[in-house]
Design a protein around this motif. Sequence first.
Motif, PDB file in Angstrom:
ATOM      1  N   ALA A 214      11.930   5.377   9.910  1.00 44.04           N
ATOM      2  CA  ALA A 214      11.427   4.137  10.523  1.00 44.04           C
ATOM      3  C   ALA A 214       9.961   3.926  10.163  1.00 44.04           C
ATOM      4  O   ALA A 214       9.545   2.817   9.825  1.00 44.04           O
ATOM      5  N   LEU A 215       9.170   4.999  10.206  1.00 43.66           N
ATOM      6  CA  LEU A 215       7.764   4.879   9.820  1.00 43.66           C
ATOM      7  C   LEU A 215       7.634   4.588   8.328  1.00 43.66           C
ATOM      8  O   LEU A 215       6.794   3.774   7.918  1.00 43.66           O
ATOM      9  N   ASP A 216       8.452   5.244   7.513  1.00 46.27           N
ATOM     10  CA  ASP A 216       8.429   4.977   6.071  1.00 46.27           C
ATOM     11  C   ASP A 216       8.653   3.489   5.795  1.00 46.27           C
ATOM     12  O   ASP A 216       7.974   2.890   4.958  1.00 46.27           O
ATOM     13  N   LEU A 217       9.627   2.909   6.489  1.00 50.69           N
ATOM     14  CA  LEU A 217       9.936   1.495   6.277  1.00 50.69           C
ATOM     15  C   LEU A 217       8.758   0.621   6.701  1.00 50.69           C
ATOM     16  O   LEU A 217       8.401  -0.349   6.003  1.00 50.69           O
ATOM     17  N   LEU A 218       8.136   0.948   7.818  1.00 50.96           N
ATOM     18  CA  LEU A 218       6.980   0.181   8.286  1.00 50.96           C
ATOM     19  C   LEU A 218       5.853   0.234   7.265  1.00 50.96           C
ATOM     20  O   LEU A 218       5.278  -0.810   6.898  1.00 50.96           O
ATOM     21  N   VAL A 219       5.535   1.433   6.786  1.00 45.91           N
ATOM     22  CA  VAL A 219       4.432   1.585   5.837  1.00 45.91           C
ATOM     23  C   VAL A 219       4.745   0.857   4.539  1.00 45.91           C
ATOM     24  O   VAL A 219       3.886   0.161   3.969  1.00 45.91           O
ATOM     25  N   GLN A 220       5.976   0.990   4.070  1.00 44.55           N
ATOM     26  CA  GLN A 220       6.388   0.314   2.832  1.00 44.55           C
ATOM     27  C   GLN A 220       6.211  -1.200   2.949  1.00 44.55           C
ATOM     28  O   GLN A 220       5.673  -1.858   2.046  1.00 44.55           O
ATOM     29  N   CYS A 221       6.643  -1.759   4.070  1.00 40.86           N
ATOM     30  CA  CYS A 221       6.560  -3.217   4.242  1.00 40.86           C
ATOM     31  C   CYS A 221       5.127  -3.679   4.461  1.00 40.86           C
ATOM     32  O   CYS A 221       4.735  -4.756   3.993  1.00 40.86           O
ATOM     33  N   LEU A 222       4.318  -2.883   5.151  1.00 41.10           N
ATOM     34  CA  LEU A 222       2.908  -3.237   5.316  1.00 41.10           C
ATOM     35  C   LEU A 222       2.189  -3.238   3.968  1.00 41.10           C
ATOM     36  O   LEU A 222       1.325  -4.085   3.711  1.00 41.10           O
ATOM     37  N   GLN A 223       2.541  -2.296   3.101  1.00 43.08           N
ATOM     38  CA  GLN A 223       1.947  -2.259   1.775  1.00 43.08           C
ATOM     39  C   GLN A 223       2.316  -3.516   0.989  1.00 43.08           C
ATOM     40  O   GLN A 223       1.476  -4.117   0.309  1.00 43.08           O
ATOM     41  N   THR A 224       3.562  -3.949   1.129  1.00 50.08           N
ATOM     42  CA  THR A 224       4.003  -5.179   0.466  1.00 50.08           C
ATOM     43  C   THR A 224       3.257  -6.392   0.998  1.00 50.08           C
ATOM     44  O   THR A 224       2.766  -7.240   0.239  1.00 50.08           O
ATOM     45  N   VAL A 225       3.161  -6.489   2.330  1.00 51.19           N
ATOM     46  CA  VAL A 225       2.454  -7.609   2.944  1.00 51.19           C
ATOM     47  C   VAL A 225       0.980  -7.586   2.552  1.00 51.19           C
ATOM     48  O   VAL A 225       0.370  -8.631   2.268  1.00 51.19           O
ATOM     49  N   GLY A 226       0.400  -6.395   2.521  1.00 57.48           N
ATOM     50  CA  GLY A 226      -1.007  -6.277   2.165  1.00 57.48           C
ATOM     51  C   GLY A 226      -1.293  -6.749   0.752  1.00 57.48           C
ATOM     52  O   GLY A 226      -2.333  -7.377   0.497  1.00 57.48           O
ATOM     53  N   ARG A 227      -0.387  -6.450  -0.172  1.00 59.48           N
ATOM     54  CA  ARG A 227      -0.574  -6.921  -1.553  1.00 59.48           C
ATOM     55  C   ARG A 227      -0.545  -8.439  -1.622  1.00 59.48           C
ATOM     56  O   ARG A 227      -1.258  -9.052  -2.427  1.00 59.48           O
ATOM     57  N   ASP A 228       0.278  -9.056  -0.777  1.00 56.35           N
ATOM     58  CA  ASP A 228       0.396 -10.518  -0.796  1.00 56.35           C
ATOM     59  C   ASP A 228      -0.766 -11.205  -0.078  1.00 56.35           C
ATOM     60  O   ASP A 228      -1.151 -12.322  -0.447  1.00 56.35           O
ATOM     61  N   THR A 229      -1.301 -10.556   0.968  1.00 55.97           N
ATOM     62  CA  THR A 229      -2.316 -11.208   1.800  1.00 55.97           C
ATOM     63  C   THR A 229      -3.726 -10.679   1.572  1.00 55.97           C
ATOM     64  O   THR A 229      -4.696 -11.294   2.025  1.00 55.97           O
ATOM     65  N   GLY A 230      -3.831  -9.517   0.916  1.00 56.97           N
ATOM     66  CA  GLY A 230      -5.135  -8.900   0.729  1.00 56.97           C
ATOM     67  C   GLY A 230      -5.624  -8.143   1.940  1.00 56.97           C
ATOM     68  O   GLY A 230      -6.774  -7.688   1.978  1.00 56.97           O
ATOM     69  N   GLN A 231      -4.780  -7.962   2.936  1.00 64.54           N
ATOM     70  CA  GLN A 231      -5.186  -7.282   4.165  1.00 64.54           C
ATOM     71  C   GLN A 231      -4.887  -5.788   4.095  1.00 64.54           C
ATOM     72  O   GLN A 231      -4.022  -5.333   3.333  1.00 64.54           O
ATOM     73  N   ARG A 232      -5.587  -5.041   4.930  1.00 63.11           N
ATOM     74  CA  ARG A 232      -5.382  -3.588   5.041  1.00 63.11           C
ATOM     75  C   ARG A 232      -5.134  -3.254   6.506  1.00 63.11           C
ATOM     76  O   ARG A 232      -5.793  -3.778   7.405  1.00 63.11           O
ATOM     77  N   TRP A 233      -4.165  -2.354   6.731  1.00 62.71           N
ATOM     78  CA  TRP A 233      -3.725  -2.056   8.087  1.00 62.71           C
ATOM     79  C   TRP A 233      -4.022  -0.601   8.439  1.00 62.71           C
ATOM     80  O   TRP A 233      -3.821   0.297   7.619  1.00 62.71           O
ATOM     81  N   CYS A 234      -4.453  -0.391   9.659  1.00 59.70           N
ATOM     82  CA  CYS A 234      -4.562   0.961  10.211  1.00 59.70           C
ATOM     83  C   CYS A 234      -3.370   1.186  11.130  1.00 59.70           C
ATOM     84  O   CYS A 234      -3.181   0.443  12.096  1.00 59.70           O
ATOM     85  N   VAL A 235      -2.562   2.202  10.819  1.00 59.65           N
ATOM     86  CA  VAL A 235      -1.383   2.533  11.619  1.00 59.65           C
ATOM     87  C   VAL A 235      -1.657   3.816  12.388  1.00 59.65           C
ATOM     88  O   VAL A 235      -1.891   4.874  11.792  1.00 59.65           O
ATOM     89  N   LEU A 236      -1.662   3.715  13.710  1.00 61.28           N
ATOM     90  CA  LEU A 236      -1.799   4.886  14.576  1.00 61.28           C
ATOM     91  C   LEU A 236      -0.416   5.397  14.930  1.00 61.28           C
ATOM     92  O   LEU A 236       0.394   4.667  15.510  1.00 61.28           O
ATOM     93  N   VAL A 237      -0.130   6.641  14.576  1.00 59.70           N
ATOM     94  CA  VAL A 237       1.168   7.244  14.856  1.00 59.70           C
ATOM     95  C   VAL A 237       1.044   8.098  16.112  1.00 59.70           C
ATOM     96  O   VAL A 237       0.267   9.065  16.143  1.00 59.70           O
ATOM     97  N   LYS A 238       1.782   7.725  17.152  1.00 59.08           N
ATOM     98  CA  LYS A 238       1.750   8.469  18.415  1.00 59.08           C
ATOM     99  C   LYS A 238       3.040   9.267  18.561  1.00 59.08           C
ATOM    100  O   LYS A 238       4.106   8.692  18.804  1.00 59.08           O
TER     101      LYS A 238
END
Length: 347
Positions: A214-238
């Motif tokens: 589930a985390l792998d999928l989240l990170v993969q999709c955030l990387q895709t979105v980031g390439r399209d939008t130029g944004q960078r995300w901080c993911v806190l894993v609890k």
Amino acid sequence: MTPPKSDPTIIVAARQAGSAHAFAPVIRALSMRGYCVAPLAFEAATGAWIADDIPYQAITEWAEAQHILDALESPIFLLTGTSRSPVEDERLWDWARRHGVPSLAFVDHWVNYWERFSSSPRIRFDCLPDRIAVIDTLAARRMVEAGCPKECLIVTGHPGFDALVQYCGQRDWALRQSLMPADCDGLILFVSEPHSVTYGNAIHQVLGYTEHEALDLLVQCLQTVGRDTGQRWCVLVKPHPVESPNAWPQRLEAYVGLSHVLCRMIQHGRVELALAADLVVGMTSLLLYEAWLCGRPVLSVQPRARMTSDLVDGHSIPVVRNDAELTSALMTGWRDEPLSAIPSAFG
């Protein structure tokens, strides 16, 4: 501390962190009303009561609990949590029954209904307290469908949810700033669960995915979105309290060097983390539901799920099951918007 022998005492026993968090406001309310409360915490519950500032007696095995219980001269009630160790929980309920003390067990989640009260899959609901408290009518219906005697059930709500309404629409901007590096544009909280421990080698056949997938999928999709939008995300894993936190740093190393995602582990905090995050992502965690009650944007990520979840499906929490659904949700479906109504915890 063990209360004086002469005091009529309400015993509160928690084996799991979820039960301990739920009971914290109950213990405070009982104490304010002048009751003497004896909180007993088994290992997984101790951290929750430390965080909630609840004094407790630590228990590692039944013999210790029995010694403390037998020392109480005037016990008048037993409140317990529930767990996947019903035979052990029944020791508490049986002690209460033998001493003429009414017992109530609380089901703090929409999962593992019969497993909490059954010694085996073939013999269900043979480990029972006097009464069982559940969160809502959905949980009560599921318990009856699983074979629980209807007369045992009481719908009480969840005491841990009472305080959440005040947070609806609020943000903790100061905490967000302290948790998110300056070169990131958004903060996402990923709430893990010990699915790999619970289901073992059968996890893909039964559940369909692991918490790591589930985390792998989240990170993969955030990387895709980031390439399209130029944004960078901080993911806190609890991690969940049952999970070993030592396993996560090594797993997070797989994400080091990603251009649009930075992953970090955080062990402490609960609702305050949800208020700091721009988005809360989980699977079927109670914290995901609590974030939803606080009005925070939430997503349940369940890749290739083979099971339904009453926590998300029964309460209209958005669920995504593949990269296309998650990417679309990350692009369009989660930004902060004023909420016109507070979600109901007791539908």
